[in-house]
Scaffold this motif. Structure first.
Motif, PDB file in Angstrom:
ATOM      1  N   ALA A 243      -4.377 -63.186 -19.876  1.00 55.79           N
ATOM      2  CA  ALA A 243      -4.995 -63.756 -21.081  1.00 55.79           C
ATOM      3  C   ALA A 243      -6.510 -63.895 -20.985  1.00 55.79           C
ATOM      4  CB  ALA A 243      -4.384 -65.126 -21.378  1.00 55.79           C
ATOM      5  N   ALA A 244      -7.055 -64.093 -19.768  1.00 56.33           N
ATOM      6  CA  ALA A 244      -8.456 -64.482 -19.610  1.00 56.33           C
ATOM      7  C   ALA A 244      -9.380 -63.283 -19.430  1.00 56.33           C
ATOM      8  CB  ALA A 244      -8.596 -65.422 -18.416  1.00 56.33           C
ATOM      9  N   GLU A 245     -10.569 -63.413 -20.000  1.00 60.53           N
ATOM     10  CA  GLU A 245     -11.621 -62.409 -19.832  1.00 60.53           C
ATOM     11  C   GLU A 245     -12.962 -63.136 -19.702  1.00 60.53           C
ATOM     12  OE1 GLU A 245     -13.734 -58.656 -22.209  1.00 60.53           O
ATOM     13  OE2 GLU A 245     -12.191 -59.876 -23.180  1.00 60.53           O
ATOM     14  N   VAL A 255      -5.383 -64.959 -27.724  1.00 57.84           N
ATOM     15  CA  VAL A 255      -4.407 -65.751 -28.474  1.00 57.84           C
ATOM     16  C   VAL A 255      -3.025 -65.107 -28.462  1.00 57.84           C
ATOM     17  CG1 VAL A 255      -3.772 -66.572 -30.778  1.00 57.84           C
ATOM     18  CG2 VAL A 255      -6.089 -66.951 -29.903  1.00 57.84           C
ATOM     19  N   PRO A 256      -2.904 -63.773 -28.672  1.00 58.35           N
ATOM     20  CA  PRO A 256      -1.569 -63.163 -28.630  1.00 58.35           C
ATOM     21  C   PRO A 256      -0.870 -63.368 -27.287  1.00 58.35           C
ATOM     22  CG  PRO A 256      -3.126 -61.671 -29.674  1.00 58.35           C
ATOM     23  CD  PRO A 256      -3.934 -62.802 -29.111  1.00 58.35           C
ATOM     24  N   VAL A 257      -1.605 -63.208 -26.166  1.00 57.95           N
ATOM     25  CA  VAL A 257      -0.992 -63.402 -24.851  1.00 57.95           C
ATOM     26  C   VAL A 257      -0.601 -64.865 -24.669  1.00 57.95           C
ATOM     27  CG1 VAL A 257      -1.380 -63.318 -22.356  1.00 57.95           C
ATOM     28  CG2 VAL A 257      -2.230 -61.464 -23.812  1.00 57.95           C
ATOM     29  N   TYR A 258      -1.467 -65.767 -25.101  1.00 54.95           N
ATOM     30  CA  TYR A 258      -1.190 -67.205 -24.980  1.00 54.95           C
ATOM     31  C   TYR A 258       0.067 -67.592 -25.766  1.00 54.95           C
ATOM     32  CZ  TYR A 258      -1.844 -72.258 -25.616  1.00 54.95           C
ATOM     33  OH  TYR A 258      -1.658 -73.625 -25.654  1.00 54.95           O
ATOM     34  N   GLU A 268      -0.415 -74.228 -18.237  1.00 54.26           N
ATOM     35  CA  GLU A 268      -1.019 -73.702 -17.009  1.00 54.26           C
ATOM     36  C   GLU A 268      -2.221 -72.820 -17.322  1.00 54.26           C
ATOM     37  OE1 GLU A 268      -0.233 -73.980 -13.456  1.00 54.26           O
ATOM     38  OE2 GLU A 268       0.373 -75.817 -14.442  1.00 54.26           O
ATOM     39  N   ILE A 269      -2.134 -72.034 -18.376  1.00 55.07           N
ATOM     40  CA  ILE A 269      -3.265 -71.190 -18.781  1.00 55.07           C
ATOM     41  C   ILE A 269      -4.474 -72.061 -19.125  1.00 55.07           C
ATOM     42  CG2 ILE A 269      -4.107 -69.614 -20.565  1.00 55.07           C
ATOM     43  CD1 ILE A 269      -1.282 -68.433 -20.696  1.00 55.07           C
ATOM     44  N   LEU A 270      -4.228 -73.105 -19.915  1.00 52.87           N
ATOM     45  CA  LEU A 270      -5.332 -73.988 -20.299  1.00 52.87           C
ATOM     46  C   LEU A 270      -5.887 -74.740 -19.097  1.00 52.87           C
ATOM     47  CD1 LEU A 270      -4.126 -75.496 -23.696  1.00 52.87           C
ATOM     48  CD2 LEU A 270      -5.633 -73.550 -23.284  1.00 52.87           C
ATOM     49  N   ARG A 271      -5.019 -75.139 -18.179  1.00 50.97           N
ATOM     50  CA  ARG A 271      -5.496 -75.858 -16.992  1.00 50.97           C
ATOM     51  C   ARG A 271      -6.469 -74.994 -16.194  1.00 50.97           C
ATOM     52  NH1 ARG A 271      -4.328 -76.210 -11.709  1.00 50.97           N
ATOM     53  NH2 ARG A 271      -2.566 -74.775 -11.822  1.00 50.97           N
ATOM     54  N   ARG A 272      -6.158 -73.726 -16.049  1.00 50.41           N
ATOM     55  CA  ARG A 272      -7.046 -72.831 -15.320  1.00 50.41           C
ATOM     56  C   ARG A 272      -8.348 -72.602 -16.075  1.00 50.41           C
ATOM     57  NH1 ARG A 272      -2.211 -72.108 -13.329  1.00 50.41           N
ATOM     58  NH2 ARG A 272      -1.952 -71.278 -11.214  1.00 50.41           N
ATOM     59  N   ALA A 273      -8.259 -72.529 -17.390  1.00 47.13           N
ATOM     60  CA  ALA A 273      -9.479 -72.365 -18.192  1.00 47.13           C
ATOM     61  C   ALA A 273     -10.371 -73.595 -18.067  1.00 47.13           C
ATOM     62  CB  ALA A 273      -9.105 -72.123 -19.660  1.00 47.13           C
ATOM     63  N   PHE A 274      -9.792 -74.785 -18.122  1.00 53.59           N
ATOM     64  CA  PHE A 274     -10.570 -76.012 -17.971  1.00 53.59           C
ATOM     65  C   PHE A 274     -11.207 -76.086 -16.576  1.00 53.59           C
ATOM     66  CE2 PHE A 274      -7.586 -78.212 -21.205  1.00 53.59           C
ATOM     67  CZ  PHE A 274      -8.386 -77.787 -22.252  1.00 53.59           C
ATOM     68  N   THR A 275     -10.424 -75.734 -15.552  1.00 58.12           N
ATOM     69  CA  THR A 275     -10.946 -75.772 -14.180  1.00 58.12           C
ATOM     70  C   THR A 275     -12.119 -74.821 -14.021  1.00 58.12           C
ATOM     71  OG1 THR A 275      -8.755 -76.334 -13.311  1.00 58.12           O
ATOM     72  CG2 THR A 275     -10.352 -75.442 -11.754  1.00 58.12           C
ATOM     73  N   GLU A 276     -12.038 -73.667 -14.658  1.00 56.06           N
ATOM     74  CA  GLU A 276     -13.083 -72.661 -14.553  1.00 56.06           C
ATOM     75  C   GLU A 276     -14.370 -73.100 -15.251  1.00 56.06           C
ATOM     76  OE1 GLU A 276     -15.003 -69.066 -13.656  1.00 56.06           O
ATOM     77  OE2 GLU A 276     -13.142 -69.903 -12.866  1.00 56.06           O
TER      78      GLU A 276
END
Length: 464
Positions: A243-245, A255-258, A268-276
């Protein structure tokens, strides 16, 4: 306990034969027991042990005695010893953390620094089964979700906890039977701290009045939750990578992958985005997860403000995370003449860097193991030295074998968010990084017995 430790290692695969292990030793019963057991199996497993003790600068007098005790203990076992002194109260104020949080952060940072310096494979921490139970209850009472309730894993990355099979009573019994001395931390008996209340009052009451094995059962539940968490994290990482780029200092989530993921994986996807993107995960609450989840279904252009000046914006097919602090930071690029000194602004902190070259015989003693003074082999430097911000192509040499590592990968491993990486400082010889300030240096430039000229670089913080 030696036999139990061996069996626990076979079950959890904490360390392998021939491993180098850095043990964090405070001087308390738990850490002394850990070191004693590792030392007992050292020959059987061909282990190389190293001891690190951190003086937090909090318990004046007692702290110095703790350090002296651990040093003597390491010396009696013939083990290398490293003492690190830090002013945790001052650092806690600078980092906006409690002293407990700052102390924990600094301990792990210094353990990792020492591990890298000696080329060790593992870092051993003395957490035991009761610590796991106490942590799970503490997180439960704070309202943590499944991640927090999973407690303390026996192994995560290079961190291992060989005593996670044993309870506090077993450890203290082992110490008494062998007449092994250790240091008492008086703060462990103060019920002003929530964790101490759980350990000294709550768990003893439950085990006395409800179930004598309550602590064990809580720890076992935490272990099972850890297994579930590790599986969810693995699946979440795979989904995040899809999902991430990254685009410059921005992060975009498809959004489609999410949307095609299960709700737990979306989290989990959002947690990694926030951590980044957001320094300090404690600033992110459950409401931020919910609001970004709602943003996915809104029309393009809708925005949500997040902590630390980060904005989440709905685009046509993605959520865009970017910084909106309203200021442009001038990039750092300073050519270093020899000798010279330079004033540098690093993320709002002012430092003076001084560089000079000395003949090796003019410098006395061993190379200083400090984060503010570094020595380099000047004869190996190929171009003009520059103090600057990181670039995509930057790298350093890991060890004497010549293996290299991308600087960006190093920052990721150190969990430095992308928006902070652009403000980091490096001392560079072209794309080859001599020094990723404040601690990592390239093995290519290390001073050896063949070094004739030494580049000495000193970094000093200037009070404001």
């Amino acid at each position: 306990m030696k036999k139990q430790l061996i069996q626990f290692n076979e079950k959890k695969h904490l360390f392998d034969r021939g491993d180098k292990i850095v043990a964090g030793v405070s001087g308390g019963a738990d850490s002394v027991c850990l070191l004693q057991l590792l030392n007992e199996i050292k020959k059987d497993y061909g282990l190389s042990l190293f001891v690190l003790h951190v003086n937090h600068g909090i318990r004046e007098g007692d702290a110095e005695q703790d350090a002296e005790f651990v040093e003597q203990l390491a010396d009696s076992m013939g083990l290398p010893f490293c003492l690190v002194k830090k002013n945790v109260p001052e650092l806690a104020a600078d980092m906006g953390m409690t002293e407990e949080e700052a102390g924990r952060y600094i301990r792990y940072e210094e353990l990792e620094n020492y591990r890298e310096r000696v080329g060790a494979d593992r870092i051993a921490i003395a957490h035991h089964r009761d610590d796991v139970a106490e942590t799970m209850l503490f997180q439960l009472f704070r309202g943590s979700g499944p991640r927090g309730l999973a407690g303390i894993p026996a192994k995560r990355g290079r961190i291992i906890r060989p005593l996670a099979f044993a309870g506090r009573a077993e450890i203290e019994s082992y110490m008494r039977e062998r007449g092994l001395p250790y240091r008492e931390d008086k703060t462990n008996d103060l019920t002003e701290y929530t964790r101490n209340k759980i350990r000294l009052q709550l768990l003893p009451y439950v085990e006395r009045e409800i179930n004598s094995r309550a602590g064990l059962h809580v720890a076992q539940a935490a272990e099972k939750l850890t297994e579930w968490r590790e599986y969810i994290e693995k699946m979440g990482q795979q989904a995040y990578e899809q999902a991430a780029e990254q685009r410059g200092g921005e992060l975009r989530l498809s959004v489609p992958v999410y949307e095609e993921q299960e709700k737990v994986i979306q989290g989990e996807i959002l947690r990694r985005a926030f951590t980044e993107m957001i320094p300090g995960a404690k600033d992110v609450s459950q409401s931020h997860y919910e609001k970004v989840g709602e943003l996915v279904h809104m029309e393009p252009g809708k925005r949500l403000r997040l902590p630390k000046g980060i904005v989440a914006e709905k685009c046509y097919d993605c959520i865009r995370f970017f910084s909106d602090e309203g200021k442009q930071v001038e990039p750092t690029y300073i050519e270093c003449k020899i000798p010279s000194s330079h004033i540098v602004d690093s993320n709002g902190t002012i430092y003076e860097f001084s560089v000079s070259v000395w003949k090796r015989e003019e410098l006395e003693g061993e190379i200083p193991q400090k984060d503010y003074t570094k020595w380099f082999d000047y004869d190996k430097i190929n171009s003009d030295l520059v103090i600057r911000n990181p670039r995509e192509e930057d790298f350093f040499v890991l060890d004497e074998n010549g293996g290299t590592k991308k600087l960006n990968r190093y920052y990721i491993d150190r969990k430095i968010p992308r928006r902070e990486r652009i403000g980091q400082l490096v001392l560079a010889d072209g794309s080859h990084i001599l020094w990723a300030v404040p601690d990592r240096i390239s093995a290519e430039y290390k001073v050896t017995e063949n070094t004739k000229q030494v580049l000495v670089v000193n970094r000093e913080r200037i009070p404001q």
